[in-house]
Design a protein around this motif. Structure first.
Motif, PDB file in Angstrom:
ATOM      1  N   LYS A   6       0.804  -1.153   0.108  1.00  0.00           N
ATOM      2  CA  LYS A   6      -0.006  -0.085  -0.179  1.00  0.00           C
ATOM      3  C   LYS A   6       1.045   1.258  -0.072  1.00  0.00           C
ATOM      4  O   LYS A   6       1.544   1.170   1.000  1.00  0.00           O
ATOM      5  CB  LYS A   6      -1.053  -0.052   1.139  1.00  0.00           C
ATOM      6  CG  LYS A   6      -1.846  -0.977   1.238  1.00  0.00           C
ATOM      7  CD  LYS A   6      -2.983  -0.993   2.156  1.00  0.00           C
ATOM      8  CE  LYS A   6      -2.296  -1.306   3.718  1.00  0.00           C
ATOM      9  NZ  LYS A   6      -1.951  -2.714   4.022  1.00  0.00           N
ATOM     10  N   ASP A  47       0.504  14.214   9.118  1.00  0.00           N
ATOM     11  CA  ASP A  47      -0.612  13.710  10.112  1.00  0.00           C
ATOM     12  C   ASP A  47      -2.105  13.994   9.592  1.00  0.00           C
ATOM     13  O   ASP A  47      -2.808  12.804   9.779  1.00  0.00           O
ATOM     14  CB  ASP A  47      -0.281  14.091  11.366  1.00  0.00           C
ATOM     15  CG  ASP A  47       1.122  13.577  12.145  1.00  0.00           C
ATOM     16  OD1 ASP A  47       1.417  12.636  11.718  1.00  0.00           O
ATOM     17  OD2 ASP A  47       1.498  14.298  13.018  1.00  0.00           O
ATOM     18  N   LEU A  50      -2.698  11.458   6.633  1.00  0.00           N
ATOM     19  CA  LEU A  50      -2.936   9.973   7.013  1.00  0.00           C
ATOM     20  C   LEU A  50      -4.427   9.821   7.442  1.00  0.00           C
ATOM     21  O   LEU A  50      -5.023   8.976   7.107  1.00  0.00           O
ATOM     22  CB  LEU A  50      -1.923   9.784   7.712  1.00  0.00           C
ATOM     23  CG  LEU A  50      -0.201   9.571   7.218  1.00  0.00           C
ATOM     24  CD1 LEU A  50       0.575   9.181   8.312  1.00  0.00           C
ATOM     25  CD2 LEU A  50      -0.484   8.319   6.143  1.00  0.00           C
ATOM     26  N   GLY A  51      -4.817  11.021   8.173  1.00  0.00           N
ATOM     27  CA  GLY A  51      -6.001  10.997   8.917  1.00  0.00           C
ATOM     28  C   GLY A  51      -7.199  11.079   7.777  1.00  0.00           C
ATOM     29  O   GLY A  51      -8.220  10.364   8.318  1.00  0.00           O
ATOM     30  N   THR A  56      -4.120   2.743   5.574  1.00  0.00           N
ATOM     31  CA  THR A  56      -2.793   2.941   6.173  1.00  0.00           C
ATOM     32  C   THR A  56      -1.744   2.530   5.363  1.00  0.00           C
ATOM     33  O   THR A  56      -1.482   1.379   5.110  1.00  0.00           O
ATOM     34  CB  THR A  56      -2.751   2.400   7.554  1.00  0.00           C
ATOM     35  OG1 THR A  56      -3.583   2.849   8.502  1.00  0.00           O
ATOM     36  CG2 THR A  56      -1.195   2.748   8.130  1.00  0.00           C
ATOM     37  N   ASP A  58       1.945   1.387   3.779  1.00  0.00           N
ATOM     38  CA  ASP A  58       3.138   0.918   4.056  1.00  0.00           C
ATOM     39  C   ASP A  58       4.056   1.592   3.857  1.00  0.00           C
ATOM     40  O   ASP A  58       5.374   1.489   4.227  1.00  0.00           O
ATOM     41  CB  ASP A  58       3.161  -0.449   3.240  1.00  0.00           C
ATOM     42  CG  ASP A  58       2.103  -1.597   3.450  1.00  0.00           C
ATOM     43  OD1 ASP A  58       1.874  -1.970   4.680  1.00  0.00           O
ATOM     44  OD2 ASP A  58       1.527  -1.842   2.420  1.00  0.00           O
ATOM     45  N   ILE A  83       5.764   5.659   9.140  1.00  0.00           N
ATOM     46  CA  ILE A  83       6.047   4.747   7.937  1.00  0.00           C
ATOM     47  C   ILE A  83       7.208   5.076   7.346  1.00  0.00           C
ATOM     48  O   ILE A  83       7.529   6.343   7.284  1.00  0.00           O
ATOM     49  CB  ILE A  83       4.642   5.296   7.563  1.00  0.00           C
ATOM     50  CG1 ILE A  83       3.245   4.844   8.143  1.00  0.00           C
ATOM     51  CG2 ILE A  83       4.605   4.387   6.054  1.00  0.00           C
ATOM     52  CD1 ILE A  83       2.013   5.578   7.610  1.00  0.00           C
TER      53      ILE A  83
END
Length: 312
Positions: A6, A47, A50-51, A56, A58, A83
């Protein structure tokens, strides 16, 4: 690692405003065939990004920050993310101090992918442990044999400025020869318009060229034309460099290596030697379409990332 990788790719939709660079964007999107990909195109903090995602990742791949973020958004917070991250480098000569700050402070990528090898390592020797070579590839839907007649005996395409002395010399020596044509650069930021010399129009012109000249600039980088010319079934006459030789380009086998002193003599030779010319042209075409497509690059990218994650 097990399962499908991912990947979050932080890139602008730069080909929309700079269609000359569509080939770069095609190389990015080819990764979709090998991994689950999500894109983020705007500036932001990692952040928050990502939220907002539905998965999520890799791996986080931040495309090239060069030319004042022409290709990628400004992303903050990357050094603190748990990550693994990577970035891409196109032009090694772009603002070395900005690059170094990104590599070591503002971005701190775990992996640094670069379109060139020896020019990159010369510019940033301290980054060798993070360096991954990922040269350009071709989109075989665009860069291909269109089956067109060879309308031009000799061609030259691309920028002509002091960074490309071999190209300028080719123009100076060949412009009086019958069957020579110079295709002007369409402009890096020229917007899309009918007849713009890019994509199919550009590839078709190469396909109509019996042979075409190029070089990797004073920096001796493996520019896209090294893959595009033979990929359009054109005999490439080029100033060689360490990168293309390591990539499998062989003088007299799949391209013709030239210098400023012998480029005209070699061009005239191959214009008159049809059998020899066709053999090298065909070998170059097969070489590119077997070993240097975007699909090949996508596999190389994903395999590298998987190995890195497994090593951690």
């Amino acid at each position: 690692m097990n399962g499908r990788l991912k990947v979050l790719i932080l890139t602008k939709k730069f080909a929309d405003k700079m269609p000359k660079h569509q080939h770069k964007y095609d190389m990015i999107t080819a990764i979709e065939a090998e991994a689950d990909v999500r894109y983020w195109h705007q500036d932001g903090h990692i952040d928050d990004i990502l939220g907002a995602l539905d998965f999520t990742p890799d791996f986080i791949f931040h495309y090239d920050i060069e030319w004042h973020h022409a290709f990628a958004p400004k992303i903050s917070g990357l050094p603190s993310v748990s990550i693994p991250t990577g970035c891409y480098v196109l032009d090694v000569h772009y603002a070395p101090q900005i690059r170094k700050a990104y590599f070591n402070k503002t971005g701190k990528p775990d992996l640094i992918f670069s379109a060139s090898k020896y020019p990159f390592l010369k510019a940033f020797p301290d980054c060798e442990s993070r360096f991954v070579w990922l040269p350009f590839g071709i989109n075989p839907e665009i860069i291909k044999d269109y089956g067109l007649p060879k309308k031009y005996r000799y061609s030259l395409a691309g920028l002509l400025d002091p960074r490309y002395p071999f190209r300028q010399e080719a123009l100076n020596q060949m412009k009086g020869e019958e069957g020579f044509v110079h295709f002007s650069h369409p402009g890096h930021t020229t917007p899309q318009r009918p007849g713009l010399f890019i994509n199919e129009k550009y590839a078709s012109a190469l396909n109509q060229s019996m042979m075409s000249f190029t070089c990797g600039s004073k920096l001796q980088i493996p520019v896209a034309k090294f893959f595009e010319l033979p990929g359009c079934r054109t005999l490439m006459l080029a100033e060689s460099n360490r990168d293309i030789e390591e990539l499998g380009f062989r003088d007299g086998v799949n391209f013709v290596a030239c210098t400023k002193d012998n480029l005209k003599a070699k061009a005239l030779h191959y214009a008159n030697e049809a059998e020899e010319r066709e053999a090298i042209t065909q070998a170059g075409y097969a070489f590119i379409h077997q070993q240097h497509t975007n699909e090949v690059r996508a596999k190389q990218f994903v395999d590298t990332v998987k190995r890195y994650i497994a090593s951690k």
